[in-house]
Design an enzyme around this catalytic site. Structure first.
Site, short mmCIF file in Angstrom:
data_model
loop_
_atom_site.label_atom_id
_atom_site.label_comp_id
_atom_site.label_asym_id
_atom_site.label_seq_id
_atom_site.Cartn_x
_atom_site.Cartn_y
_atom_site.Cartn_z
N GLU A 191 -2.50 61.11 -36.67
CA GLU A 191 -1.96 62.74 -35.71
C GLU A 191 -1.31 62.09 -35.13
O GLU A 191 -0.10 61.26 -35.47
CB GLU A 191 -3.05 61.74 -34.53
CG GLU A 191 -2.65 62.42 -33.71
CD GLU A 191 -3.77 62.51 -32.24
OE1 GLU A 191 -4.06 62.90 -31.69
OE2 GLU A 191 -4.26 61.28 -31.73
N LEU A 903 -20.35 9.55 -31.88
CA LEU A 903 -19.39 8.30 -31.35
C LEU A 903 -21.17 7.07 -32.24
O LEU A 903 -22.34 7.13 -31.80
CB LEU A 903 -19.30 7.67 -29.89
CG LEU A 903 -18.05 8.49 -29.78
CD1 LEU A 903 -17.99 8.01 -28.49
CD2 LEU A 903 -16.77 7.77 -30.59
N HIS A 919 -21.27 17.71 -19.41
CA HIS A 919 -22.10 18.62 -20.27
C HIS A 919 -21.83 19.98 -19.54
O HIS A 919 -21.96 19.90 -18.39
CB HIS A 919 -23.46 18.01 -20.17
CG HIS A 919 -24.34 19.10 -21.25
ND1 HIS A 919 -24.10 18.75 -22.71
CD2 HIS A 919 -25.04 19.94 -20.97
CE1 HIS A 919 -24.37 19.82 -23.57
NE2 HIS A 919 -25.81 19.81 -22.33
#
Length: 1016
Positions: A191, A903, A919
């Site tokens: 434009e 682990l 968590h």
């Protein structure tokens, strides 16, 4: 040791860079490759014949010649990855990486990037097929008349067409006729924007942007902006069309957004960022980005730079711009006029002798060479743009006049140059117009920009009961939606006092928001209330959007910390009412408390109750008139090193330490009913605030030897010769809050507070005799004189009550395992810094090299180790290596903070009861990955986080601590995750303290065992 610097390039920009660098006392020699006649054997500056296209050869050259820094001038080497290759070879190099340089190297990438990050620009589309491009031009619902070669075209790959036919012809010229070579394989059709074109450049260190003064280039060859497009025929700086407020808007909406966006996309932008802008009626819009200094903008910017350019480049490379911003000449303007060869930008003749260079220099002008060469002692033309003549003056008019005089002195046959550089600025300065509200000193546009800037900050503080959307006439709060049944409303209002003066003098405004919120919220807590929403009042003589945004941004952050919504505010611009740079603040907080939990419970407070003091962060926000008087007496400046702070802190930094907000910490304790009264130690100090929450027949007996008094109070008392009584009546002396509790509850409440904050039992209540003082502070003078190095007295109080301070104890050694940014690690680090902590982080282990968490640990002075899982053949081998590191540091507790490896069972069994994980859900709900997504899909109304001992089954170990987080109707997975992260940063440190102190352990049956008071 003086450095040798190599500048890459051969134009006027590179001559200007070499000239400015040579002024630095840190630099021994500036080499320019390939350079020009102006950089050949000129003082510290000389040319180098090293090949700049072969980066390996260039890197070896730099090492052989002890080059300490390479500065890349033009765009082509940046796009070719010169910075990446030299940096990888161990040669420091200034400029963006090849990925970051895509902002200039690919117009298509740049436009897509702006769309992704909401950066204002013209409407556009890219094409690889010329026919599709022409169809778009013919059918677009806006004037699609700007055609750009997407690749690098030496600043000439833009054609601004007069109509659609000319635009289509431009597409054919670029794509079919290869007018710009391979750069035109893709075209961008844009434009056509209307307005004033300006250049806004900044230094960026990847996080902070330091804007330069705005400049304006003149692209057309001839006066009156006639003739063909060129690489630039002159420039001036600064541009009066860009006000300070507009420059701040450009910084926020363009420069900062661009740098933040590049960092988010994994390509941190370090170097000079150039934004070519059009000032439209809708605001500034980006025309293009360049990834280096513009030419000729560089030739007007560097003469106005007051700082050492070498130091600025080093600060940029080292990420120090936030604390060391470049300085620029005040009340000065610079103009540069380009002299080009006849025929430019088409074919031109080379080897034409240039005369008058010495005369221009004698006039005090700067001549920066571009297309020049030296032969047999003569300077000859060797390019299209030959040189620039730069003048600096107190005004744009005088600088332009001097530059034109310089051009008249310099000459070569066929020279082409403009005589009207800066004509738009002069027209702007001399225009006639009527008065506006802004002329009276009130800038409504700036106020609107401020509202736009702070809306998302306020929105982020939304909570149950309200949505913090600014812009209405009033704010709403729904008590029923917030869960209240029989509430009493509680309100508090306050300011920050003359602490404002210190913040304004130090130009450090960001922490005042926390001071303001804390002063109001901590007062509301005294009634046992939960803070619900906050309103602010900001008044000034002239609205500085940057300063106001910083202050109100701090208010929003503090509201989030306090758990209340920023529901609205008022910004008042009152010209003539305040001095330059001055402003004032006030705040208003509303809270609510259930009727049966209102504090203080005067009928329950009895003689023998104990007082728990909660640590302050320092002076907080009261007594600063006296503080400033003491500073005046000592002659200290705010910038002086603070004898009463941490190493490296200034006086101003210590005094501006923000007031602590106690709501998150104390609300659960207040709700438990164990606290009979709460006193906020604000104006009036210890002597006047505690009696405000007590029955009149009781007196306070405090012992200052029982708490830690920050060094600033000892310094104030000593240097100001402030009496003991005046200290107790003016300052908090290290206690931000005092709680009244029964003897039976004192130990339990103290432990709850100490899990998050330093706290002590500091005294007790006794019967007040007629005529006696309501508050006695014993040992204050002695404690102030001894300073913060003394240990608080932990012996039993004189009345025989068991004292709750923990004696000096051995700290549990903790290892933290991470895989990424380490935000939970940072929360743990902040916790163990507290003297009352029972834990000490001795090592941080990451399974991925180079992550931010490792840097956090290093900055905190914690040892780090990398155990890269990719280098191990099995999980057991990987775990064994981690175990050896844990043994090396005698680790007793292991915290998993975003550790993205599973682990082995053997490892988990070995560390049973010593291995903690967090968590992002309220276990046992929503185990495993994507916990927030699971919660949203299940329609849960409450989520949160859980700290638990690790068991062999995933997310199944015994729970140590949890914190609930409400799920909002508007929540997305990202927004819920962010709020849960905040809860994690509180819950994890608290759980670590419980385990490290022995208050919680894992029993043989896998269940939690709490240590009782009898076992202590």
């Amino acid at each position: 040791m003086a450095e040798r610097v190599l500048v890459i390039g051969s134009g006027g920009r590179e001559h200007a860079l070499a000239w400015k660098l040579a002024q630095s006392p840190h630099i021994q020699q500036v080499l320019v490759a390939p350079g020009n006649a102006g950089t050949a054997d000129c003082g510290k500056i000389s040319n180098s014949g090293v090949s700049v296209s072969n980066h390996s050869i260039l890197a070896q050259y730099c090492k052989d010649h002890n080059v300490g820094l390479v500065v890349v001038g033009p765009e082509v080497p940046l796009a070719a990855g010169m910075v990446d290759d030299l940096t990888a070879a161990g040669v420091p190099c200034f400029g963006p990486s090849a990925r970051a340089a895509q902002l200039e190297a690919s117009k298509s990438f740049s436009k897509s990037f702006m769309d992704r990050h909401g950066i204002p620009t013209a409407r556009w589309k890219s094409f690889t097929d010329p026919q599709e491009a022409c169809c778009f031009i013919q059918g677009a619902d806006f004037p699609a008349l700007v055609v750009k070669a997407s690749g690098l075209a030496a600043g000439k790959g833009v054609i601004v067409a007069r109509d659609k036919e000319e635009a289509c012809q431009a597409v054919q010229d670029i794509m079919k006729d290869k007018a710009f070579g391979s750069a035109g394989e893709t075209v961008v059709v844009e434009e056509l924007l209307e307005g004033e074109e300006v250049s806004c450049l900044c230094f960026s260190d990847g996080s902070t942007v330091a804007p330069m003064p705005p400049a304006q280039d003149h692209k057309r060859l001839l006066d009156g902006d006639q003739g063909p497009n060129t690489g630039g025929m002159g420039a001036y700086c600064p541009t009066p069309q860009v006000s300070e407020d507009l420059l701040q808007q450009i910084k926020e909406t363009v420069l900062k957004k661009t740098v933040d966006g590049m960092r988010e996309e994994g390509a941190p932008y370090v170097g000079v960022l150039y934004a070519g802008l059009m000032l439209t009626k809708q605001g500034p819009k980006v025309l293009e980005f360049n990834c280096r200094f513009g030419d000729p903008e560089c030739q007007v910017l560097l003469p106005l730079l007051n700082s050492d350019l070498y130091e600025v480049l080093q600060d940029t490379l080292q990420g120090k711009l936030a604390s060391s911003s470049p300085r620029w000449l005040d009340n000065s303007a610079a103009v540069t006029v380009v002299m080009a060869s006849g025929g430019y930008p088409g074919d031109y003749k080379k080897g034409v002798e240039i005369a008058g260079l010495s005369q221009a220099r004698e006039q005090g002008l700067l001549v920066f060479h571009a297309g020049t060469v030296q032969k047999e002692g003569r300077v000859l033309t060797n390019g299209g743009r030959v040189l620039t003549v730069t003048a600096v003056g107190p005004s744009l008019e005088t600088a332009l006049r001097s530059a034109n005089q310089g051009v008249a002195a310099v000459g070569f046959p066929g020279a082409v140059f403009r005589r009207d550089i800066g004509h738009r600025a002069i027209a702007f300065l001399t225009r006639s117009r009527g008065l506006t509200y802004k002329d009276s000193g009130v800038d409504i546009t700036a106020g609107n920009r401020l509202v736009d800037a702070i809306k998302p900050l306020a929105k982020a503080t939304s909570r149950s009961g309200c949505s913090a959307d600014l812009g209405g006439f009033a704010g709403l709060f729904d008590l029923k939606a917030a869960g209240f049944k029989d509430p009493i409303l509680v309100s508090g209002t306050d300011g920050v006092g003359t602490k404002l003066k210190i913040a304004q003098a130090c130009e450090q405004h960001g922490t005042l928001g926390q001071d303001l919120v804390a002063m109001c919220v901590n007062d509301v807590l005294a009634q046992g209330a939960e803070p619900l929403f906050f309103l602010d009042y900001f008044s000034c003589g002239r609205l500085d959007v940057g300063v106001a945004s910083s202050v109100i941004g701090g208010i929003a952050e503090a509201c989030s910390l306090a758990g209340c919504a920023l529901l609205g505010g008022e910004t008042a611009e009152m010209p003539g009412f305040y001095g330059s740079g001055e402003y004032d603040l006030a705040g208003f907080c509303v809270g609510a408390v259930e009727r049966d939990r209102l504090l203080p419970r005067l009928g329950d407070i009895v003689e023998g109750d104990l007082l728990i003091g909660v640590a302050s962060s320092g002076v907080h926000s009261n007594g600063f008139s006296l503080v400033r008087k003491v500073l005046e007496r000592t002659g200290l400046q705010y910038s002086c090193p603070a004898a009463f702070g941490r190493p490296g802190q200034t006086v101003g930094e210590v005094l501006l330490t923000p007031t602590k907000i106690y709501s998150r910490l104390l609300q659960p304790i207040l709700r438990s009913g164990a606290v009979k009264a709460y006193a906020h130690i604000t104006g009036g100090g210890l002597l006047e605030n505690i009696p405000r929450v007590l029955p009149p027949q009781l007196a306070v007996d405090l012992d200052a030897s029982r708490w830690s008094i920050p060094a600033v109070f000892s310094w104030l008392q000593r240097e100001g010769e402030v009496s003991e009584e005046e200290m107790g009546r003016t300052f908090n002396c290290g206690l931000g809050v005092v709680l009244v509790v029964s003897r039976q509850e004192a130990q339990r409440v103290l432990r709850q507070v100490q899990a998050h904050e330093e706290a002590w039992i500091v005294g007790s209540l006794s019967h007040k005799l007629p005529g006696a003082e309501p508050v006695i502070i014993r040992n204050l003078q002695h404690s102030l004189r001894m300073g913060p190095n003394r240990s608080p007295n932990t012996s039993a109080p004189q009345n025989g009550a068991e004292h709750g301070d923990r004696a000096s104890h051995r700290k549990s050694k903790v290892a933290v395992l991470i895989s990424g940014t380490g935000t939970n690690l940072q929360a743990l680090i902040e916790q163990v810094k507290k003297p009352s902590s029972s834990a000490e982080i001795v090592v941080v282990i990451s399974n991925r090299p180079g992550v931010l968490g490792l840097k956090r640990a290093s900055l905190a002075g914690i040892q780090t180790r990398v155990v890269d899982h990719k280098l191990y053949g099995s999980r057991s081998e990987f775990d064994s290596t981690i175990e050896r590191v844990l043994e090396e540091f005698s680790v007793e507790i292991v915290c998993l903070a975003g550790f993205m490896r599973i682990l082995t069972g053997a490892f988990v069994r070995k560390w049973n009861g010593k291995l903690l994980n967090i968590h992002p859900s309220l276990l046992p709900s929503f185990k495993g990955v994507h916990a927030q997504r699971q919660a949203l899909q299940a329609g849960a109304r409450v989520s949160g986080c859980t700290v638990h001992f690790v068991a062999e089954e995933v997310d199944a170990g015994a729970i140590i601590a949890q914190e609930a987080v409400p799920v909002l109707v508007s929540d997305t997975e990202d927004s819920l995750s962010e709020r849960i992260k905040e809860a994690e940063h509180r819950a994890f440190p608290a759980a670590l303290e419980l385990v490290a102190s022995g208050a919680v352990r894992l029993g043989d049956d896998g269940r939690i065992i709490w240590k009782t008071a009898e076992q202590e």
